[in-house]
Design an enzyme around this catalytic site. Structure first.
Site, short mmCIF file in Angstrom:
data_model
loop_
_atom_site.label_atom_id
_atom_site.label_comp_id
_atom_site.label_asym_id
_atom_site.label_seq_id
_atom_site.Cartn_x
_atom_site.Cartn_y
_atom_site.Cartn_z
N SER A 110 -14.08 -58.26 79.35
CA SER A 110 -15.44 -57.73 79.48
C SER A 110 -15.61 -56.80 80.68
O SER A 110 -15.03 -57.04 81.75
CB SER A 110 -16.43 -58.90 79.63
N HIS A 120 -22.03 -64.45 77.72
CA HIS A 120 -20.87 -65.29 77.39
C HIS A 120 -21.03 -66.72 77.91
O HIS A 120 -20.61 -67.67 77.25
CB HIS A 120 -19.59 -64.66 77.95
#
Length: 504
Positions: free
Chosen positions: A336, A434
Site C-alpha cells: 500500500s 485495512h
C-alpha cells in the site's frame, strides 16, 4: 418533459444572483430563500423550479393508505432527471436546497405524534406500538418517495449515485451549511447502502478478453498506480495478475470498485516489480511459483458511493476466489501507498524548527551527517535544509543521502501510521481501511515506490498490511471497538525508536 423556457427562466434567475456584488462564497452558498428578487425573470425562474418540484414530489400518503396508494407515473421521475441534468452547479445547489428544505419531514406532525406517544405510555402495548409505528412513518422525508421511484426507472440508480456525488461536493466545499442538505445526504446514503448491499453485487474477473469498454474504464478509474498504455493494461490483467470488480445489475458495464492483485512467490516489497515487470507478459503461469496474493491497488470508481462499504467485501470475496483457484496459497497482503506522509512530515519539521526541537527527531550522529551532506550549520538551518531536501526527489538519487535518511524516515513513517490518530483511529486513510478489515500492519518497505508520485507522497516508502485469515475478525473488533492497532515486531520496533528519540 420540461419546456425549455422553464429551464431558461430558472437558469436566468441564478445568473442574475451570481452577478450581484456578493462575496464569491456567498454567491455559491445562496439557498432558495435567497432567490427573492423582484424582477419578472427571477420570479419566473423560482416559480418554474417550485412548479416542477411540486409536480414530481408527491405528497406522503397518509399512514392508513401508505400501502394502498398507487405509485406516481414514471414520467415524474424522468421529468426530474431531465430537469436536474440540464442544470449547472449553482443551479443544482438551489434545487437541492429547495428539495431538502420544503419537501422533507413534516416536523409539526412529528411533534404531535411524539407528544401522543408520551401520553400513551400507560396504555396497552398494542396501542404504544401503533403510535410508535406512526411516528416512525412520519419521520420519512417526502422526497424519499421521489428517490425510490427514480431508482426504478432505467438509468435511475446511476443518476442518484451522481446526484449524491453533487451533494458530497456541496458539503465538502462548504457551499452550503444547510442541515437539510446533510439530511438529504444521509437519506440517500442509506438508500444506496441498501441497493448496493453485498448480496446484490456481482464479482467479475477482468481479463484481456473482457469488453473493450470495460477495459477502458478499468484504465481510466485506476487511481493508485496510473495505467500508461494498452500494453501496461494488458500486463495488469495477464499472467500472474488478477483484476476483479464489483458490478451491479442497475449499472451494467460500470465497475463500482476495482481490485488489482499480483500473484507472487513471496510478499512483495517493491511496486515497480509489479507494475513495470513485463517478462511474463505472454508466459504461462507456474502454479508452483504462486504462494502469495498481493493487493496492490483498490479504487472506488463512484464518488457518490462514498461511505457505502464495498472495498472490504471485495477483498473478502477475492480471497475466496483465489483460495478456490490456488488451494496452496497461504499469504495475503497489500502493498500500500502512504498518502499524506510527506506533507505530515513537512508540517512536523516546520513545527520543530519553530520550537527549536530538532534534537527530538534525529540523533546527534544523524544530524551531523545531514549537516555534512547539506553543507548546513547545526540547529535551525539544518532542520530547514532537511525540510527542503525532503521536498525534492533529488536525495533519492544519492546513495549517501538515502543511507543517511533511511533510519530516520522509516521510524517517522512508522509513527505516522501507528501513532497519528483522528478520533482514536489511524489518521492515514489507507491504514484505517485495512485495519478496519482486520489486517496487521506488518512491514514498512524502504525505496518501495521510486516513481515521482511515490517519492512526493511518502518518500518512496510503502507498507504491507498482512491478512492473517484466522485473525482478521479479532483484529477488526480490537481496532473498531478498542482502537488497538495490531502490528508486527518491525513496526513496533520502529515506533519504539521514534518514541525514544522524541522523548514521548
Amino acid at each position: 418533459m420540461i419546456s425549455h423556457p422553464v429551464i431558461w427562466a430558472f437558469r436566468s434567475s441564478v445568473r442574475c444572483l451570481r452577478h450581484r456584488t456578493l462575496p464569491k462564497a456567498t454567491q455559491w452558498a445562496l439557498d432558495v430563500s435567497g432567490l427573492r428578487c423582484y424582477s419578472t425573470t427571477i420570479r419566473a425562474g423560482v416559480t418554474g423550479m417550485e412548479e416542477i418540484l411540486a409536480r414530481v414530489v408527491a405528497p406522503l400518503p397518509t399512514y392508513e393508505t401508505r400501502d394502498k396508494s398507487p405509485p406516481p407515473p414514471e414520467s415524474n421521475s424522468l421529468e426530474f432527471m431531465h430537469f436536474y441534468s440540464s442544470l449547472v452547479k449553482e443551479e443544482k445547489l438551489s434545487v437541492l436546497t429547495k428539495l431538502s428544505q420544503d419537501f422533507g419531514v413534516d416536523h409539526k406532525s412529528v411533534s404531535e405524534l411524539a407528544l401522543k406517544l408520551l401520553d400513551t405510555q400507560l396504555r396497552d402495548l398494542a396501542t404504544i406500538l401503533q403510535v410508535e409505528d406512526r411516528l416512525r412513518y412520519s419521520l420519512t422525508p417526502r422526497y424519499k418517495q421521489l428517490l425510490n421511484h427514480i431508482s426504478r426507472v432505467e438509468g435511475g440508480v446511476k443518476f442518484l449515485v451522481d446526484l449524491r456525488a453533487d451533494i458530497l461536493e456541496i458539503i465538502a466545499s462548504k457551499a452550503s451549511e444547510s442541515a437539510h442538505i446533510r439530511d438529504l445526504n444521509g437519506t440517500l446514503k442509506s438508500l444506496l447502502s441498501e441497493w448496493f448491499s453485498v448480496g446484490l453485487l456481482r464479482l467479475e474477473r477482468i481479463t484481456w478478453q473482457s469488453p473493450c469498454e470495460i477495459l477502458q474504464k478499468i484504465s481510466h478509474y485506476e487511481a493508485v498506480h496510473p495505467i500508461r498504455n494498452w500494453t501496461d493494461l494488458k500486463r495488469r490483467v495477464g499472467p500472474y495478475r488478477r483484476c476483479y470488480a464489483f458490478t451491479h445489475a442497475a449499472m451494467p458495464g460500470e465497475p463500482l470498485v476495482v481490485l488489482h492483485v499480483a500473484l507472487t512467490e513471496d510478499i512483495s516489497d517493491n511496486i515497480q516489480s509489479i507494475v513495470r515487470e513485463f517478462a511474463t507478459l505472454d508466459s504461462e503461469e507456474d502454479v508452483n511459483k504462486i504462494n502469495a496474493a498481493i493487493f496492490y491497488s483498490i479504487s472506488s470508481t463512484q464518488a457518490g458511493l462514498q461511505g457505502v462499504e464495498l472495498g472490504n467485501y471485495l477483498i473478502k470475496r477475492v480471497v475466496r476466489e483465489l483460495q478456490s483457484e490456488f488451494p496452496q496459497m497461504g499469504q495475503f497482503s497489500s502493498l500500500s501507498p502512504i498518502p499524506g506522509f510527506s506533507s505530515w512530515l513537512q508540517g512536523l519539521l516546520s513545527q520543530y524548527k519553530k520550537e527549536s526541537r530538532g534534537s527530538d527527531l534525529l540523533s546527534e550522529q544523524e544530524w551531523r551527517e545531514v549537516e555534512q551532506a547539506t553543507d548546513s550549520v547545526p540547529g535551525t538551518p539544518a532542520i530547514e535544509s532537511l525540510r527542503k531536501l525532503i521536498g525534492t526527489s533529488e536525495w533519492m538519487h544519492s546513495e549517501r543521502l538515502s543511507r543517511i535518511l533511511e533510519p530516520a524516515l522509516m521510524r517517522l513513517c512508522a509513527w505516522y501510521l501507528y501513532g497519528e490518530k483522528r478520533r482514536g483511529y489511524a489518521l492515514n486513510p489507507v491504514a484505517n481501511f485495512h485495519l478496519q478489515n482486520g489486517a496487521t500492519m506488518w512491514r514498512l518497505n524502504w525505496r518501495a515506490d521510486m516513481s515521482p508520485r511515490g517519492v512526493a507522497n511518502s518518500c518512496g516508502i510503502m507498507v504491507n498490511y498482512r491478512y492473517f485469515l484466522n485473525e482478521t475478525s479479532k483484529n477488526s473488533a480490537l481496532y473498531l471497538q478498542n482502537k488497538v492497532i495490531t502490528s508486527s515486531e518491525q513496526v513496533l520496533g520502529l515506533v519504539s525508536q521514534f518514541q525514544k528519540n522524541s522523548k514521548l
